[in-house]
Structure formats: structure tokens, C-alpha cells
Design a protein around this motif. Structure first.
Motif, PDB file in Angstrom:
ATOM      1  N   ILE A  92      87.904  27.506 -54.641  1.00  0.00           N
ATOM      2  CA  ILE A  92      88.347  26.432 -54.016  1.00  0.00           C
ATOM      3  C   ILE A  92      88.075  26.409 -52.480  1.00  0.00           C
ATOM      4  CG2 ILE A  92      90.559  27.529 -53.247  1.00  0.00           C
ATOM      5  CD1 ILE A  92      91.705  24.676 -54.369  1.00  0.00           C
ATOM      6  N   ASP A  93      87.900  27.477 -51.844  1.00  0.00           N
ATOM      7  CA  ASP A  93      87.565  27.732 -50.343  1.00  0.00           C
ATOM      8  C   ASP A  93      85.848  27.207 -50.222  1.00  0.00           C
ATOM      9  OD1 ASP A  93      90.095  28.563 -49.505  1.00  0.00           O
ATOM     10  OD2 ASP A  93      89.755  30.362 -50.102  1.00  0.00           O
ATOM     11  N   LYS A  94      85.096  27.604 -51.568  1.00  0.00           N
ATOM     12  CA  LYS A  94      83.912  27.088 -51.066  1.00  0.00           C
ATOM     13  C   LYS A  94      83.310  26.437 -52.472  1.00  0.00           C
ATOM     14  CE  LYS A  94      82.999  31.597 -50.826  1.00  0.00           C
ATOM     15  NZ  LYS A  94      82.210  32.885 -50.884  1.00  0.00           N
ATOM     16  N   PRO A  95      83.932  25.117 -52.430  1.00  0.00           N
ATOM     17  CA  PRO A  95      83.670  24.453 -53.896  1.00  0.00           C
ATOM     18  C   PRO A  95      82.358  23.715 -54.153  1.00  0.00           C
ATOM     19  CG  PRO A  95      84.766  23.097 -51.991  1.00  0.00           C
ATOM     20  CD  PRO A  95      84.757  24.314 -51.510  1.00  0.00           C
ATOM     21  N   TYR A  96      81.447  24.107 -53.149  1.00  0.00           N
ATOM     22  CA  TYR A  96      80.106  23.307 -53.248  1.00  0.00           C
ATOM     23  C   TYR A  96      79.227  24.522 -53.837  1.00  0.00           C
ATOM     24  CZ  TYR A  96      82.117  19.070 -51.458  1.00  0.00           C
ATOM     25  OH  TYR A  96      82.801  18.083 -51.230  1.00  0.00           O
ATOM     26  N   GLU A  97      79.574  25.817 -53.615  1.00  0.00           N
ATOM     27  CA  GLU A  97      78.426  26.850 -53.723  1.00  0.00           C
ATOM     28  C   GLU A  97      78.385  27.467 -55.300  1.00  0.00           C
ATOM     29  OE1 GLU A  97      79.151  29.864 -51.194  1.00  0.00           O
ATOM     30  OE2 GLU A  97      79.375  28.468 -49.427  1.00  0.00           O
ATOM     31  N   ASN A  98      79.071  26.641 -56.277  1.00  0.00           N
ATOM     32  CA  ASN A  98      78.737  27.231 -57.763  1.00  0.00           C
ATOM     33  C   ASN A  98      77.967  26.096 -58.581  1.00  0.00           C
ATOM     34  OD1 ASN A  98      80.955  25.457 -57.763  1.00  0.00           O
ATOM     35  ND2 ASN A  98      81.442  26.387 -59.768  1.00  0.00           N
ATOM     36  N   ARG A  99      77.088  25.389 -57.844  1.00  0.00           N
ATOM     37  CA  ARG A  99      76.377  24.643 -58.628  1.00  0.00           C
ATOM     38  C   ARG A  99      75.251  25.307 -59.677  1.00  0.00           C
ATOM     39  NH1 ARG A  99      73.244  19.825 -57.886  1.00  0.00           N
ATOM     40  NH2 ARG A  99      71.033  20.061 -58.278  1.00  0.00           N
ATOM     41  N   GLN A 100      74.958  26.567 -59.124  1.00  0.00           N
ATOM     42  CA  GLN A 100      74.042  27.371 -60.154  1.00  0.00           C
ATOM     43  C   GLN A 100      74.102  28.846 -59.576  1.00  0.00           C
ATOM     44  OE1 GLN A 100      70.754  25.272 -58.639  1.00  0.00           O
ATOM     45  NE2 GLN A 100      69.668  27.335 -58.221  1.00  0.00           N
ATOM     46  N   LEU A 101      73.920  29.792 -60.517  1.00  0.00           N
ATOM     47  CA  LEU A 101      74.063  31.039 -59.949  1.00  0.00           C
ATOM     48  C   LEU A 101      72.648  31.769 -59.591  1.00  0.00           C
ATOM     49  CD1 LEU A 101      76.311  32.356 -63.015  1.00  0.00           C
ATOM     50  CD2 LEU A 101      76.916  31.764 -60.587  1.00  0.00           C
ATOM     51  N   VAL A 102      71.721  31.293 -60.252  1.00  0.00           N
ATOM     52  CA  VAL A 102      70.369  31.850 -59.898  1.00  0.00           C
ATOM     53  C   VAL A 102      69.236  30.604 -59.856  1.00  0.00           C
ATOM     54  CG1 VAL A 102      68.358  33.142 -60.661  1.00  0.00           C
ATOM     55  CG2 VAL A 102      70.651  34.194 -60.722  1.00  0.00           C
ATOM     56  N   HIS A 103      69.127  30.188 -61.217  1.00  0.00           N
ATOM     57  CA  HIS A 103      68.136  28.868 -61.401  1.00  0.00           C
ATOM     58  C   HIS A 103      69.062  27.713 -61.686  1.00  0.00           C
ATOM     59  CE1 HIS A 103      65.253  32.207 -62.678  1.00  0.00           C
ATOM     60  NE2 HIS A 103      64.570  31.367 -62.157  1.00  0.00           N
ATOM     61  N   ASN A 104      68.500  26.508 -61.136  1.00  0.00           N
ATOM     62  CA  ASN A 104      68.910  25.132 -61.506  1.00  0.00           C
ATOM     63  C   ASN A 104      68.572  24.789 -63.019  1.00  0.00           C
ATOM     64  OD1 ASN A 104      69.323  22.657 -61.858  1.00  0.00           O
ATOM     65  ND2 ASN A 104      68.671  21.949 -59.831  1.00  0.00           N
ATOM     66  N   LEU A 105      69.879  24.715 -63.664  1.00  0.00           N
ATOM     67  CA  LEU A 105      69.880  24.557 -65.238  1.00  0.00           C
ATOM     68  C   LEU A 105      68.849  23.279 -65.600  1.00  0.00           C
ATOM     69  CD1 LEU A 105      70.270  25.850 -67.976  1.00  0.00           C
ATOM     70  CD2 LEU A 105      72.787  24.753 -67.701  1.00  0.00           C
ATOM     71  N   ASN A 106      68.830  22.429 -64.448  1.00  0.00           N
ATOM     72  CA  ASN A 106      68.413  21.050 -64.677  1.00  0.00           C
ATOM     73  C   ASN A 106      66.677  21.105 -64.355  1.00  0.00           C
ATOM     74  OD1 ASN A 106      68.567  18.679 -65.839  1.00  0.00           O
ATOM     75  ND2 ASN A 106      68.938  17.489 -64.019  1.00  0.00           N
ATOM     76  N   ARG A 107      66.197  22.257 -64.135  1.00  0.00           N
ATOM     77  CA  ARG A 107      64.777  22.442 -63.779  1.00  0.00           C
ATOM     78  C   ARG A 107      63.937  23.520 -64.814  1.00  0.00           C
ATOM     79  NH1 ARG A 107      67.010  18.915 -61.559  1.00  0.00           N
ATOM     80  NH2 ARG A 107      67.004  18.280 -59.327  1.00  0.00           N
ATOM     81  N   ILE A 108      64.392  24.061 -65.650  1.00  0.00           N
ATOM     82  CA  ILE A 108      63.856  25.112 -66.162  1.00  0.00           C
ATOM     83  C   ILE A 108      63.376  24.688 -67.792  1.00  0.00           C
ATOM     84  CG2 ILE A 108      64.989  26.729 -64.507  1.00  0.00           C
ATOM     85  CD1 ILE A 108      66.873  27.365 -66.804  1.00  0.00           C
ATOM     86  N   TRP A 109      63.486  23.449 -68.194  1.00  0.00           N
ATOM     87  CA  TRP A 109      63.285  23.231 -69.534  1.00  0.00           C
ATOM     88  C   TRP A 109      61.853  23.074 -69.954  1.00  0.00           C
ATOM     89  CZ3 TRP A 109      67.196  23.544 -73.170  1.00  0.00           C
ATOM     90  CH2 TRP A 109      68.529  23.732 -72.656  1.00  0.00           C
ATOM     91  N   SER A 110      61.010  23.712 -69.254  1.00  0.00           N
ATOM     92  CA  SER A 110      59.525  23.876 -69.499  1.00  0.00           C
ATOM     93  C   SER A 110      59.518  24.905 -70.562  1.00  0.00           C
ATOM     94  CB  SER A 110      58.689  23.913 -68.466  1.00  0.00           C
ATOM     95  OG  SER A 110      58.766  25.124 -67.901  1.00  0.00           O
TER      96      SER A 110
END
Length: 316
Positions: A92-110
Motif C-alpha cells: 500500500i505504500d508503493k501501490p504502483y510497483e507490482n505491475r509485474q515481477l520480472v516480465h510484462n505478462l502482456n508482452r510475452i505471448w510469442s
């Protein structure tokens, strides 16, 4: 970066994550994936939430379907919580930082990424979810935005996707993505959904600011209208208002190359630039508008090297 280039994040945290452990064990053999078959002919529809860990409006819509016992009248309904591992990293103190852990899950579907040797929490999860996407005729991938901008559809540039979004209605803004025009391969461009001449449809809905109640409400509303349009549920009592859609076609995506990336003026999204006007700079490289009426989407609020800085579009 100059102080005037990026506005601080001041949006209130109206909707926060909730414990999803009760939804872990579905009925597909894949954690956090639930499937309901009507036993009658009809499309297989996937409602996908939490492609990004902090885009929680999709979680609200998905849990609404499960908590209220929504079942398809025809066809099959699958409800998926995608990147739960990132979702559970919320601070809650950094609410924008957990979009992804390593890879963007919306860029790796190749195929190259999914069948390669790379390893990450997102690649592992995408590999688990491949059969879920393979089975779906229609995909609704629910997202939200960091800035409080108007909601919009995003989809690969196929007539089937445009027709689907236009038929459902609100949001009335469409971002049309030419095949291969965006970095990586997203959920809605995976497999046959990224191919010409197939049936079905796959769209993203960006519902508004991550933690706003209005985004959560719209996510649920759009989901029910999406299912109703495809015949899986009864149409909602309130029909969506019909109005002309505003459609924009992606021209360019500029990636952040250095920590000095900076916009020429404060932006949130949907600002319009004339041809040749300076939009941003990155280590001395100027990013200028390629045309009149160039409208920007999703300008970064916290530039990170290797991630998208800004999308440039032109009205259709």
C-alpha cells in the motif's frame, strides 16, 4: 527528468486488493482458473483478470462473476486470474510497483518466448495458461491505467475485434493496434487471435485509473455486456448508451532508452500534438509528432528503461 514532466500520483486508493486464496482451486487443474459449461452449443468465452498485478478492476469483475454464481446459458465461460503472484506483492505504500515481477505478462505471448529457455514468474504462468487461451473463442482481457484518463478499448487490427467492441459499446474510444506494431505479443494477439481470417475475437478494455471505484464498476459492467452480447447471459436491464466511437490507430511506440526520458510538457494521455511538435526527449533524442492531430496514449508516469514511454496515434 524535469519536475514538470511527470505529475505525481495523487489518485485516491478507493478500491484495494482482497485475499484471493478462496479462488485458487478452480476446476481446470490450473490454479485460479474456473470453467463453467452450459452443455449447449455456443462460444467459449474467457474473462481474464490481473494480467498486471496492480490492475485490480479485473479482479473485481472476475470475483463478481464467481461470487454471484454467473453461469452460461450457452457455450462455455472461463474466468481466469492471471498474474496472482504479482497481485500478492501489493504494498500500500508503493501501490504502483507490482505491475509485474520480472516480465510484462502482456508482452510475452510469442512462440519464441513461451517455448524458449527463459524463466520468470510471468513466463511460468503464461505457459500454464496457454491451454486456457488456446480453448477460447472470445477473450476479454481487463486492464486499467495509471493516470485517471477516459476508458478505452485496445485490440489487434482485425474487423472481428472492431465489430465486437463497437457492438458492445461503452467505452467509446478505441485504440487499434496494427499487427506487429506494438512491442512484444499480448494476450489478445496470442495464437489464432493474432491471425487473419479466423472466427471469434479478443479485446482489451482499459477501465480507468487502477484504484478507482469507477474502474471497478466499469469492469463489471463491460464484462456482463460482453457476455450478454455473445449470448452467455441475459442482457443487462440498462442498455449501454449508443454513440459514435472515436477510433485511433497506433503509429509508433517509443520505448524509454535512458533515465533522462522527459516529456516536453506535463501529460496524462489523450493530448494532441501538431506535426513536428516536440513530445519528449530521451538522452538528447527528440520525439516529435509525425503528423497533425497526433494523439498520445499511455504516456509513462514513471519512466523505466526498456519499458514503453509513449504511444503515438492518429485518429481514424
Amino acid at each position: 527528468m524535469t519536475e514538470s514532466s511527470f505529475a505525481p500520483d495523487t489518485a485516491p486508493l478507493e478500491v484495494l486488493p482482497r485475499d484471493l486464496s478462496a479462488y485458487r482451486q478452480g476446476n481446470t487443474g490450473i490454479d485460479y482458473v474456473h470453467r463453467f459449461e452450459s452443455g449447449r452449443p455456443g462460444p467459449h468465452v474467457l474473462v481474464n483478470a490481473l494480467t498486471h498485478g496492480n490492475e485490480i478492476c479485473g479482479m473485481v469483475a472476475a470475483t463478481h462473476l464467481l461470487d454471484t454464481g454467473v453461469r452460461p446459458r450457452i457455450g462455455t465461460l472461463t474466468v481466469s486470474f492471471a498474474n496472482v503472484e504479482a497481485y500478492e506483492a501489493f504494498d500500500i505504500d508503493k501501490p504502483y510497483e507490482n505491475r509485474q515481477l520480472v516480465h510484462n505478462l502482456n508482452r510475452i505471448w510469442s512462440k519464441a518466448m513461451l517455448e524458449g529457455t527463459g524463466q520468470s514468474p510471468e513466463l511460468r504462468r503464461a505457459r500454464e495458461l496457454r491451454p486456457v487461451l488456446d480453448a477460447a473463442d472470445y477473450v476479454l482481457d481487463i486492464h486499467s491505467t495509471r493516470a485517471p484518463v477516459q476508458p478505452f478499448w485496445v485490440y489487434p487490427e482485425f474487423d472481428r475485434n472492431a465489430g465486437l467492441a463497437l457492438a458492445i459499446g461503452d467505452p467509446l474510444v478505441h485504440l487499434v493496434m496494427p499487427v506487429g506494431g506494438a512491442p512484444g505479443t499480448g494476450v489478445t494477439a496470442y495464437g489464432r487471435h493474432g491471425e487473419e481470417g479466423v472466427d471469434g475475437g479478443a479485446v482489451v478494455v482499459e477501465c480507468g485509473q487502477h484504484f478507482s471505484q469507477s474502474a471497478a464498476d466499469l469492469a463489471t459492467d463491460v464484462t456482463l455486456r460482453f457476455l450478454a452480447h455473445l449470448g452467455l447471459v441475459e442482457p443487462p436491464h440498462r442498455a449501454a448508451a449508443k454513440a459514435p466511437a472515436r477510433r485511433f490507430r497506433l503509429l509508433e511506440v517509443h520505448m524509454v532508452k535512458t533515465e533522462s526520458f522527459s516529456f516536453a510538457r506535463p501529460v496524462l494521455g489523450f493530448e494532441v500534438f501538431r506535426k513536428g511538435e516536440l513530445i519528449a526527449t530521451d538522452a538528447g533524442q527528440e520525439i516529435r509528432s509525425p503528423c497533425d492531430d497526433c494523439t498520445i496514449f499511455m504516456p509513462t508516469r514513471a519512466p523505466l528503461v526498456g519499458r514503453e514511454g509513449v504511444y503515438l496515434t492518429v485518429p481514424l
